[in-house]
Design an enzyme around this catalytic site. Sequence first.
Site, PDB file in Angstrom:
ATOM      1  N   ARG A 103      47.183  -2.412  67.936  1.00  0.00           N
ATOM      2  CA  ARG A 103      47.852  -2.726  69.196  1.00  0.00           C
ATOM      3  C   ARG A 103      47.766  -4.211  69.538  1.00  0.00           C
ATOM      4  O   ARG A 103      46.739  -4.848  69.364  1.00  0.00           O
ATOM      5  CB  ARG A 103      47.209  -1.929  70.326  1.00  0.00           C
ATOM      6  CG  ARG A 103      47.735  -2.327  71.690  1.00  0.00           C
ATOM      7  CD  ARG A 103      47.374  -1.350  72.740  1.00  0.00           C
ATOM      8  NE  ARG A 103      45.987  -1.410  73.143  1.00  0.00           N
ATOM      9  CZ  ARG A 103      45.500  -0.677  74.131  1.00  0.00           C
ATOM     10  NH1 ARG A 103      46.278   0.180  74.746  1.00  0.00           N
ATOM     11  NH2 ARG A 103      44.243  -0.790  74.462  1.00  0.00           N
ATOM     12  N   LYS A 159      50.786   5.044  76.281  1.00  0.00           N
ATOM     13  CA  LYS A 159      50.985   5.193  77.722  1.00  0.00           C
ATOM     14  C   LYS A 159      51.595   3.934  78.352  1.00  0.00           C
ATOM     15  O   LYS A 159      52.536   4.030  79.125  1.00  0.00           O
ATOM     16  CB  LYS A 159      49.598   5.435  78.328  1.00  0.00           C
ATOM     17  CG  LYS A 159      49.543   6.251  79.527  1.00  0.00           C
ATOM     18  CD  LYS A 159      48.127   6.744  79.817  1.00  0.00           C
ATOM     19  CE  LYS A 159      46.970   5.931  79.336  1.00  0.00           C
ATOM     20  NZ  LYS A 159      46.535   4.839  80.202  1.00  0.00           N
ATOM     21  N   ARG A 185      43.831  -7.402  72.487  1.00  0.00           N
ATOM     22  CA  ARG A 185      42.908  -7.346  73.621  1.00  0.00           C
ATOM     23  C   ARG A 185      41.469  -7.503  73.141  1.00  0.00           C
ATOM     24  O   ARG A 185      41.106  -6.993  72.086  1.00  0.00           O
ATOM     25  CB  ARG A 185      43.053  -5.998  74.343  1.00  0.00           C
ATOM     26  CG  ARG A 185      44.227  -5.973  75.267  1.00  0.00           C
ATOM     27  CD  ARG A 185      44.560  -4.610  75.794  1.00  0.00           C
ATOM     28  NE  ARG A 185      43.426  -3.783  76.182  1.00  0.00           N
ATOM     29  CZ  ARG A 185      43.535  -2.676  76.919  1.00  0.00           C
ATOM     30  NH1 ARG A 185      44.730  -2.297  77.350  1.00  0.00           N
ATOM     31  NH2 ARG A 185      42.487  -1.953  77.209  1.00  0.00           N
ATOM     32  N   ARG A 245      35.436   3.968  74.591  1.00  0.00           N
ATOM     33  CA  ARG A 245      36.471   4.367  75.557  1.00  0.00           C
ATOM     34  C   ARG A 245      36.968   5.779  75.275  1.00  0.00           C
ATOM     35  O   ARG A 245      37.217   6.556  76.178  1.00  0.00           O
ATOM     36  CB  ARG A 245      37.654   3.391  75.506  1.00  0.00           C
ATOM     37  CG  ARG A 245      37.318   1.999  75.982  1.00  0.00           C
ATOM     38  CD  ARG A 245      38.506   1.315  76.621  1.00  0.00           C
ATOM     39  NE  ARG A 245      39.674   1.200  75.769  1.00  0.00           N
ATOM     40  CZ  ARG A 245      39.843   0.251  74.859  1.00  0.00           C
ATOM     41  NH1 ARG A 245      38.909  -0.641  74.649  1.00  0.00           N
ATOM     42  NH2 ARG A 245      40.958   0.201  74.153  1.00  0.00           N
ATOM     43  N   ARG A 281      40.902   7.757  86.596  1.00  0.00           N
ATOM     44  CA  ARG A 281      40.226   7.956  85.327  1.00  0.00           C
ATOM     45  C   ARG A 281      39.032   8.889  85.484  1.00  0.00           C
ATOM     46  O   ARG A 281      38.406   9.240  84.511  1.00  0.00           O
ATOM     47  CB  ARG A 281      39.721   6.622  84.802  1.00  0.00           C
ATOM     48  CG  ARG A 281      40.567   6.040  83.668  1.00  0.00           C
ATOM     49  CD  ARG A 281      39.920   4.730  83.274  1.00  0.00           C
ATOM     50  NE  ARG A 281      40.329   4.228  82.003  1.00  0.00           N
ATOM     51  CZ  ARG A 281      41.304   3.361  81.801  1.00  0.00           C
ATOM     52  NH1 ARG A 281      42.053   2.976  82.797  1.00  0.00           N
ATOM     53  NH2 ARG A 281      41.551   2.898  80.589  1.00  0.00           N
TER      54      ARG A 281
HETATM   55  P1  AMP Z   1      43.424  -0.002  80.341  1.00  0.00           P
HETATM   56  O1  AMP Z   1      44.298  -1.191  80.222  1.00  0.00           O
HETATM   57  O2  AMP Z   1      43.990   1.057  81.263  1.00  0.00           O
HETATM   58  O3  AMP Z   1      43.024   0.566  79.006  1.00  0.00           O
HETATM   59  O4  AMP Z   1      42.080  -0.498  81.055  1.00  0.00           O
HETATM   60  C1  AMP Z   1      41.243  -1.450  80.451  1.00  0.00           C
HETATM   61  C2  AMP Z   1      39.840  -1.324  80.992  1.00  0.00           C
HETATM   62  O5  AMP Z   1      39.834  -1.587  82.399  1.00  0.00           O
HETATM   63  C3  AMP Z   1      39.219   0.059  80.847  1.00  0.00           C
HETATM   64  O6  AMP Z   1      38.647   0.263  79.566  1.00  0.00           O
HETATM   65  C4  AMP Z   1      38.173   0.010  81.948  1.00  0.00           C
HETATM   66  O7  AMP Z   1      37.060  -0.766  81.566  1.00  0.00           O
HETATM   67  C5  AMP Z   1      38.889  -0.752  83.050  1.00  0.00           C
HETATM   68  N1  AMP Z   1      39.638   0.186  83.935  1.00  0.00           N
HETATM   69  C6  AMP Z   1      40.990   0.277  84.064  1.00  0.00           C
HETATM   70  N2  AMP Z   1      41.329   1.235  84.944  1.00  0.00           N
HETATM   71  C7  AMP Z   1      40.163   1.765  85.385  1.00  0.00           C
HETATM   72  C8  AMP Z   1      39.844   2.825  86.278  1.00  0.00           C
HETATM   73  N3  AMP Z   1      40.802   3.542  86.884  1.00  0.00           N
HETATM   74  N4  AMP Z   1      38.528   3.091  86.473  1.00  0.00           N
HETATM   75  C9  AMP Z   1      37.558   2.383  85.866  1.00  0.00           C
HETATM   76  N5  AMP Z   1      37.784   1.394  84.998  1.00  0.00           N
HETATM   77  C10 AMP Z   1      39.083   1.079  84.754  1.00  0.00           C
END
Ligand code: AMP
Length: 218
Positions: A130, A17, A162, A173, A93
């Site tokens: 990744r 994504k 990460r 997740r 989300r």
């Molecule tokens: P991502 O980079 O989108 O995978 O986000 C990394 C982490 O940030 C996620 O695993 C969540 O812990 C937090 N996070 C990002 N976006 C959201 C969201 N819309 N709602 C809640 N937590 C979020």
Amino acid sequence: MIPGARLVLLGRQGAGKGTQCVRLSRHLVIPHISTGDMLRAAVREGTPLGVMAKAVIDAGGLVGDDIMIGLVSERLEQDDARVRGYILDGFPRTVGQAISLDEVAAKRPLDMVVDLVVPRELVLDRLSARRVCRDCGANYQVSGIEPAQWSCENCGGDVVQRDDDTPDAINRRLDLYETQTQPLIDYYGQSGRLVQIDGVGSPDEVFDRLTKGVEQRR
Ligand code: AMP
């Protein structure tokens, strides 16, 4: 091509994504708004939000809806997003976030929601391999021939793994995705805004499908 668009890109973490969002935002000349990147920036800056978010992110959990909605509504009010639109990556989300987004965007509603479909087994492999740019968020996959000090092709930033890409956090997740985020597919499907795109294949193949799907729909 019609300039400006308001899009959401959904999909399991590791579905590619992030990379596709970066490319699509360049293609459509609209800002890429990644809530994960916003939270990671707050973590780096050591703000109160960042301190709280780090614990949640490292455990593979979700930051509270109210906080996320506040962050995103503020971002969508900035000139670039108001004028050109945006591509939202990682938000919404939960159904609660999606309902609030519809309220926040009532004056300028979403044009479409794209679901990038990749099976769970495949994303597990991808997530373990990744690496991401610390500065611009570009995603890479380890191939084994990278230098120890890996620099981003886009901005020269450090490319790193990460902290939340550990097997436990990844599984957590993915479980959360099934329970919290999958219902969004029904939410957007019922209102006729959903486009599903097969996310299996090389990044170029997927990007080709994605742009065709988006252009057709526009
Ligand atoms: P991502 O980079 O989108 O995978 O986000 C990394 C982490 O940030 C996620 O695993 C969540 O812990 C937090 N996070 C990002 N976006 C959201 C969201 N819309 N709602 C809640 N937590 C979020």
